[in-house]
Design a protein around this motif. Structure first.
Motif, PDB file in Angstrom:
ATOM      1  N   SER A 110       0.853  -1.192   0.000  1.00 40.38           N
ATOM      2  CA  SER A 110       0.000   0.000   0.000  1.00 40.38           C
ATOM      3  C   SER A 110       0.884   1.235   0.000  1.00 40.38           C
ATOM      4  CB  SER A 110      -0.917   0.029   1.230  1.00 40.38           C
ATOM      5  OG  SER A 110      -0.184   0.428   2.373  1.00 40.38           O
ATOM      6  N   GLY A 111       0.255   2.381  -0.269  1.00 38.98           N
ATOM      7  CA  GLY A 111       0.985   3.637  -0.237  1.00 38.98           C
ATOM      8  C   GLY A 111       1.492   3.948   1.157  1.00 38.98           C
ATOM      9  N   PHE A 112       0.707   3.618   2.142  1.00 33.21           N
ATOM     10  CA  PHE A 112       1.118   3.885   3.526  1.00 33.21           C
ATOM     11  C   PHE A 112       2.407   3.115   3.819  1.00 33.21           C
ATOM     12  CE2 PHE A 112       1.071   4.804   7.896  1.00 33.21           C
ATOM     13  CZ  PHE A 112       0.076   5.721   8.172  1.00 33.21           C
ATOM     14  N   ASN A 115       5.470   4.591   1.935  1.00 34.76           N
ATOM     15  CA  ASN A 115       6.006   5.793   2.571  1.00 34.76           C
ATOM     16  C   ASN A 115       6.808   5.455   3.822  1.00 34.76           C
ATOM     17  OD1 ASN A 115       5.492   7.929   0.876  1.00 34.76           O
ATOM     18  ND2 ASN A 115       3.416   8.273   1.662  1.00 34.76           N
ATOM     19  N   HIS A 136       0.594  14.085   3.520  1.00 35.33           N
ATOM     20  CA  HIS A 136      -0.204  12.950   3.975  1.00 35.33           C
ATOM     21  C   HIS A 136       0.342  12.368   5.280  1.00 35.33           C
ATOM     22  CE1 HIS A 136      -1.865   8.792   3.790  1.00 35.33           C
ATOM     23  NE2 HIS A 136      -2.902   9.437   3.278  1.00 35.33           N
ATOM     24  N   SER A 138       0.915   9.463   6.271  1.00 39.79           N
ATOM     25  CA  SER A 138       1.916   8.394   6.186  1.00 39.79           C
ATOM     26  C   SER A 138       3.325   8.951   6.003  1.00 39.79           C
ATOM     27  CB  SER A 138       1.569   7.439   5.037  1.00 39.79           C
ATOM     28  OG  SER A 138       1.459   8.122   3.812  1.00 39.79           O
ATOM     29  N   ASP A 178       3.662  15.884  -1.038  1.00 44.13           N
ATOM     30  CA  ASP A 178       2.594  15.355  -1.877  1.00 44.13           C
ATOM     31  C   ASP A 178       2.713  16.055  -3.243  1.00 44.13           C
ATOM     32  OD1 ASP A 178       1.656  14.286   0.543  1.00 44.13           O
ATOM     33  OD2 ASP A 178      -0.422  14.898   0.225  1.00 44.13           O
ATOM     34  N   SER A 182      -3.969  15.803  -0.757  1.00 47.34           N
ATOM     35  CA  SER A 182      -5.130  14.929  -0.726  1.00 47.34           C
ATOM     36  C   SER A 182      -6.395  15.610  -0.202  1.00 47.34           C
ATOM     37  CB  SER A 182      -4.829  13.677   0.097  1.00 47.34           C
ATOM     38  OG  SER A 182      -4.338  14.015   1.371  1.00 47.34           O
ATOM     39  N   ASP A 207       5.292  12.215  -3.420  1.00 45.19           N
ATOM     40  CA  ASP A 207       4.198  11.256  -3.265  1.00 45.19           C
ATOM     41  C   ASP A 207       3.054  11.740  -4.146  1.00 45.19           C
ATOM     42  OD1 ASP A 207       1.841  10.028  -2.498  1.00 45.19           O
ATOM     43  OD2 ASP A 207       2.246  10.139  -0.345  1.00 45.19           O
ATOM     44  N   ALA A 209       0.211  10.275  -5.110  1.00 45.27           N
ATOM     45  CA  ALA A 209      -0.960   9.400  -4.988  1.00 45.27           C
ATOM     46  C   ALA A 209      -2.168   9.928  -5.769  1.00 45.27           C
ATOM     47  CB  ALA A 209      -1.327   9.222  -3.514  1.00 45.27           C
ATOM     48  N   HIS A 210      -2.376  11.248  -5.740  1.00 45.39           N
ATOM     49  CA  HIS A 210      -3.568  11.809  -6.386  1.00 45.39           C
ATOM     50  C   HIS A 210      -3.286  12.425  -7.752  1.00 45.39           C
ATOM     51  CE1 HIS A 210      -6.195  11.200  -2.927  1.00 45.39           C
ATOM     52  NE2 HIS A 210      -5.122  11.485  -2.205  1.00 45.39           N
ATOM     53  N   THR A 239       0.228   5.497  -6.097  1.00 49.87           N
ATOM     54  CA  THR A 239      -0.590   4.466  -5.457  1.00 49.87           C
ATOM     55  C   THR A 239      -1.531   3.879  -6.503  1.00 49.87           C
ATOM     56  OG1 THR A 239      -2.259   6.037  -4.712  1.00 49.87           O
ATOM     57  CG2 THR A 239      -0.452   5.592  -3.206  1.00 49.87           C
ATOM     58  N   LYS A 242      -6.142   4.699  -6.153  1.00 48.11           N
ATOM     59  CA  LYS A 242      -6.911   5.909  -6.454  1.00 48.11           C
ATOM     60  C   LYS A 242      -7.286   5.901  -7.936  1.00 48.11           C
ATOM     61  CE  LYS A 242      -5.537   7.618  -2.163  1.00 48.11           C
ATOM     62  NZ  LYS A 242      -4.409   7.920  -1.300  1.00 48.11           N
ATOM     63  N   GLY A 248      -2.714  -1.096  -3.646  1.00 52.49           N
ATOM     64  CA  GLY A 248      -1.271  -1.273  -3.662  1.00 52.49           C
ATOM     65  C   GLY A 248      -0.585   0.027  -4.042  1.00 52.49           C
TER      66      GLY A 248
END
Ligand SMILES: *Cc1c(COP(=O)(O)O)cnc(C)c1O
Length: 399
Positions: A110-112, A115, A136, A138, A178, A182, A207, A209-210, A239, A242, A248
């Protein structure tokens, strides 16, 4: 014995959350069809998931997941370094490295976890991690796991980042941000931050993710959108839960960084590999995220429409061009009241409250998806405008 009793402590903490109206409860989705979801026996249109491209229920992705499970079974059976690294994982890593133009990629649970892994594997006691104040959770928690010093700078402020790096000249340094924030939807000043990192010999870590799938050419994300790559951003996170619609995360980076992470990062080594069928399905999702420009175009059109209509109705938005379009409400009570009013109108946008966002910055975190229609967006703004006026009327009547 004077040892505090843990059960007493959590009971008191729970009572305090109740008194402050800060309890949290999950809602159970029983059925889902695109952005329509059935919750507690009622169908609602949701504006809160991170499935920006609408790939979570894409037919071909789902079919690949089923085929993969029939062929490879349910789970990987072990961690990557033991016997759990399957061809589907390897293929996904190659596809993503090629997509983003990085030498190598490494798949995480996972992203968490990813990180946590980055900082634990790269930073030591006496090192410093300089981070945007709104990064974020994390990323922030990871610094503690690494035993490094955390120094935060004001949101989107490269000069603040430079100051924080300058006051910690001894240890090795990482500058982490980020790509798209987020809870606010705004984008980090990546080019300026990369200069700061270079001046201060800090490793620049983004990061995204978004941003992945949504921004940049072929959806390659915020770093590509800023016309940068491994030279400026030697390590970045994307990530898979999303815009890619699954679960994952993947780190892409230079050879030496990825090699080091794969051999030393505890959140990589001591955990089971993702189900190979999921990796196989994610490869299909990546192909769609790359090729289906129409998903991004449609999403952008919806974002523009939402902003135009919402601003006309006097709603307070953030400076966001992303599909994350928060409506600021001030107090938690306003946010909860607005969310409840929307639900009565058949629309699902949960309130986001402290500590997820700063005090006084409670909001409805509206997110848009390529699966929404223009009519959905119009209906949302109409209901938001009407409900917000009603909430204000009640507040001023009480005051
Ligand atoms: C969601 C998110 C994560 C965590 O990723 P998961 O795969 O959901 O664990 C990390 N960083 C940012 C910025 C996120 O928004």
């Amino acid at each position: 014995m004077t040892r505090p009793d843990l059960h007493e402590r959590i009971k008191a903490a729970r009572a305090e959350r109740v008194a402050q109206g800060r309890t949290r409860a999950r809602r159970t989705v029983t059925r889902r069809d695109g952005v329509r979801v059935e919750v507690d026996g009622r169908w609602l249109t949701e504006f809160a998931s991170n499935d920006y491209l609408g790939l979570a229920q894409q037919f071909e992705v789902g079919a690949t997941l089923q085929d993969g499970a029939a062929r490879d079974g349910f789970g990987a059976g072990a961690s990557h370094l033991i016997t759990g690294h399957h061809a589907a994982h390897d293929g996904l890593e190659r596809d993503i490295a090629e997509w983003l133009g990085y030498p190598r990629a490494l798949l995480f649970g996972s992203g968490f976890l990813a990180n946590l892994a980055v900082q634990q594997a790269l930073l030591e006691d006496g090192d410093v991690c300089v981070q945007d104040r709104l990064n974020h959770a994390s990323l922030l928690d990871a610094t503690r796991l690494a035993g490094a010093k955390l120094r935060r700078y004001p949101h989107l402020d490269p000069e603040g980042a430079l100051r924080q790096l300058k006051v910690a000249p001894e240890g090795a340094a990482m500058l982490a941000t980020d790509g798209v924030f987020s809870m606010d939807g705004d984008v980090a000043p990546l080019r300026a931050l990369s200069l700061v990192a270079r001046m201060q010999q800090a490793l620049f870590y983004v990061d995204d993710a978004h941003g992945i799938g949504v921004r940049g050419p072929e959806g390659r994300g915020s770093v590509a959108e800023a016309r940068m790559g491994p030279a400026e951003v030697p390590l970045q996170l994307l990530t898979l839960g999303k815009a890619l619609g699954g679960y994952g995360a993947v780190l892409v980076g230079t050879d030496d960084l990825i090699q080091h992470l794969s051999e030393t990062a505890r959140p990589y080594i001591y955990t089971t590999a993702l189900p190979p069928a999921l990796a196989a399905a994610t490869r299909v999702a990546v192909r769609h995220a790359r090729r289906d420009q129409w998903r991004r175009d449609k999403l952008l059109g919806l974002v523009d429409r939402f902003r135009l209509l919402a601003q006309r109705r006097g709603l307070e938005l953030t400076a966001s061009e992303s599909p994350i379009q928060p409506v600021l409400c001030g107090s938690e009570r306003n946010a909860l009241a607005l969310s409840a009013a929307l639900e009565n109108a058949g629309l699902w946008v949960p309130a986001i409250r402290p500590p997820t966002v700063p005090e006084g910055k409670a909001r409805l975190r509206v997110t848009l998806s390529a699966l929404h229609s223009l009519q959905d967006v119009e209906r949302l703004v109409e209901a938001l405008g009407r409900s917000w006026e009603a909430v204000q009327r009640i507040r001023s009547a009480v005051a």
